[in-house]
Write an enzyme that holds these catalytic residues in place. Structure first.
Site, PDB file in Angstrom:
ATOM      1  N   HIS A   1       7.402 -24.728   9.128  1.00  0.00           N
ATOM      2  CA  HIS A   1       6.201 -25.145   9.785  1.00  0.00           C
ATOM      3  C   HIS A   1       4.796 -25.117   9.099  1.00  0.00           C
ATOM      4  CE1 HIS A   1       7.942 -25.603  14.095  1.00  0.00           C
ATOM      5  NE2 HIS A   1       8.731 -26.040  13.293  1.00  0.00           N
ATOM      6  N   ASN A   2       4.582 -23.809   8.295  1.00  0.00           N
ATOM      7  CA  ASN A   2       3.535 -23.699   7.782  1.00  0.00           C
ATOM      8  C   ASN A   2       3.424 -23.675   6.342  1.00  0.00           C
ATOM      9  OD1 ASN A   2       3.671 -21.513  10.171  1.00  0.00           O
ATOM     10  ND2 ASN A   2       1.828 -23.116  10.273  1.00  0.00           N
TER      11      ASN A   2
ATOM     12  N   GLY B   1       1.395  -0.529   6.354  1.00  0.00           N
ATOM     13  CA  GLY B   1       1.861  -0.142   7.657  1.00  0.00           C
ATOM     14  C   GLY B   1       2.167  -0.859   8.744  1.00  0.00           C
ATOM     15  N   SER B   2       1.279  -1.788   9.031  1.00  0.00           N
ATOM     16  CA  SER B   2       1.377  -2.910   9.988  1.00  0.00           C
ATOM     17  C   SER B   2       1.563  -4.238   9.323  1.00  0.00           C
ATOM     18  CB  SER B   2       0.147  -3.039  10.939  1.00  0.00           C
ATOM     19  OG  SER B   2      -0.924  -3.454  10.014  1.00  0.00           O
TER      20      SER B   2
ATOM     21  N   ARG C   1      -1.545 -30.677   9.027  1.00  0.00           N
ATOM     22  CA  ARG C   1      -2.108 -29.528   9.418  1.00  0.00           C
ATOM     23  C   ARG C   1      -2.436 -28.529   8.057  1.00  0.00           C
ATOM     24  NH1 ARG C   1       1.877 -29.086  14.670  1.00  0.00           N
ATOM     25  NH2 ARG C   1       0.996 -30.762  15.968  1.00  0.00           N
TER      26      ARG C   1
ATOM     27  N   ASN D   1      -0.811  -6.113   8.719  1.00  0.00           N
ATOM     28  CA  ASN D   1      -1.881  -6.969   9.171  1.00  0.00           C
ATOM     29  C   ASN D   1      -2.969  -6.932   7.948  1.00  0.00           C
ATOM     30  OD1 ASN D   1      -1.539  -7.749  11.702  1.00  0.00           O
ATOM     31  ND2 ASN D   1      -1.657  -5.846  12.465  1.00  0.00           N
ATOM     32  N   GLY D   2      -3.454  -5.864   7.425  1.00  0.00           N
ATOM     33  CA  GLY D   2      -4.366  -6.034   6.439  1.00  0.00           C
ATOM     34  C   GLY D   2      -4.002  -6.639   5.435  1.00  0.00           C
ATOM     35  N   GLU D   3      -2.834  -6.441   4.769  1.00  0.00           N
ATOM     36  CA  GLU D   3      -2.333  -7.224   3.618  1.00  0.00           C
ATOM     37  C   GLU D   3      -2.465  -8.479   3.746  1.00  0.00           C
ATOM     38  OE1 GLU D   3      -1.583  -2.736   4.084  1.00  0.00           O
ATOM     39  OE2 GLU D   3      -0.917  -4.395   5.516  1.00  0.00           O
TER      40      GLU D   3
ATOM     41  N   ARG E   1       3.450 -33.944  10.790  1.00  0.00           N
ATOM     42  CA  ARG E   1       2.773 -33.349  11.392  1.00  0.00           C
ATOM     43  C   ARG E   1       2.432 -31.879  10.905  1.00  0.00           C
ATOM     44  NH1 ARG E   1       5.511 -29.820  16.095  1.00  0.00           N
ATOM     45  NH2 ARG E   1       7.742 -29.879  15.481  1.00  0.00           N
TER      46      ARG E   1
ATOM     47  N   ASP F   1       0.947  -1.064   0.082  1.00  0.00           N
ATOM     48  CA  ASP F   1       0.032   0.046   0.034  1.00  0.00           C
ATOM     49  C   ASP F   1       0.891   1.391  -0.011  1.00  0.00           C
ATOM     50  OD1 ASP F   1       0.966   0.414   2.591  1.00  0.00           O
ATOM     51  OD2 ASP F   1      -0.927   0.471   3.322  1.00  0.00           O
TER      52      ASP F   1
END
Length: 163
Positions: A103-104, A71-72, A142, A74-76, A138, A8
């Site tokens: 792991h992910n 900026g953070s 998941r 989070n939204g992205e 594992r 952004d």
């Protein structure tokens, strides 16, 4: 490796510096926007496009990952995770970048441009790119459950509300 990037307005300068870093290391960089600074821009389409392209490339057998900034972050991250097959992780350290892959099997990471220096973000991204998925049973199990829920709304053998 092909790297899909979106941001952004808060991460635009950050993104440009990182793109040059990646190109200098031989990566193919695809910029999904924005192309100019606009403090009122809407990041969701940029991040969704980066996630869509990352997932499409991986499904086609192209080695690809995605990076989204804000900026953070989070939204992205939320926007990217709306794409089926995207596993976007919010990264704030080299340890979280490494674990996102190990792991992910994250295929996209999100970084807060107002939370970190460019040098820190470059370290996170370099760690993310060079770290492979562990392949441990594992973790694979998941990830498969998340994919199953994403496509069917259920996880076989587990209670899921509404399923």
């Amino acid at each position: 490796m092909r790297i899909h990037i979106a941001t952004d307005h808060a991460g635009l300068d950050f993104s440009r510096e990182l793109q040059q870093h990646l190109r200098d290391r031989g990566h193919e960089v695809v910029d999904h926007g924005p192309t100019s600074y606009d403090p009122l821009d809407d990041y969701p389409s940029f991040c969704v496009n980066a996630a869509l392209a990352t997932v499409a490339d991986q499904r086609a057998g192209v080695e690809a990952l995605g990076l989204v900034f804000g900026g953070s972050g989070n939204g992205e991250q939320i926007a990217a995770n709306k794409v089926e097959g995207c596993r976007a992780a919010l990264v704030w350290s080299t340890a979280t970048a490494e674990l996102a892959r190990e792991h992910n099997d994250a295929n996209v990471i999100s970084i807060g441009a107002r939370q970190h220096t460019a040098a820190e973000a470059i370290a996170f991204v370099d760690t993310f790119i060079r770290t492979p998925f562990s392949g441990e049973e594992r973790h694979a199990r998941r990830i498969a459950q998340l994919g199953e829920y994403e496509t069917t709304g259920a996880i076989a053998g587990h209670d899921v509300l509404g399923a």
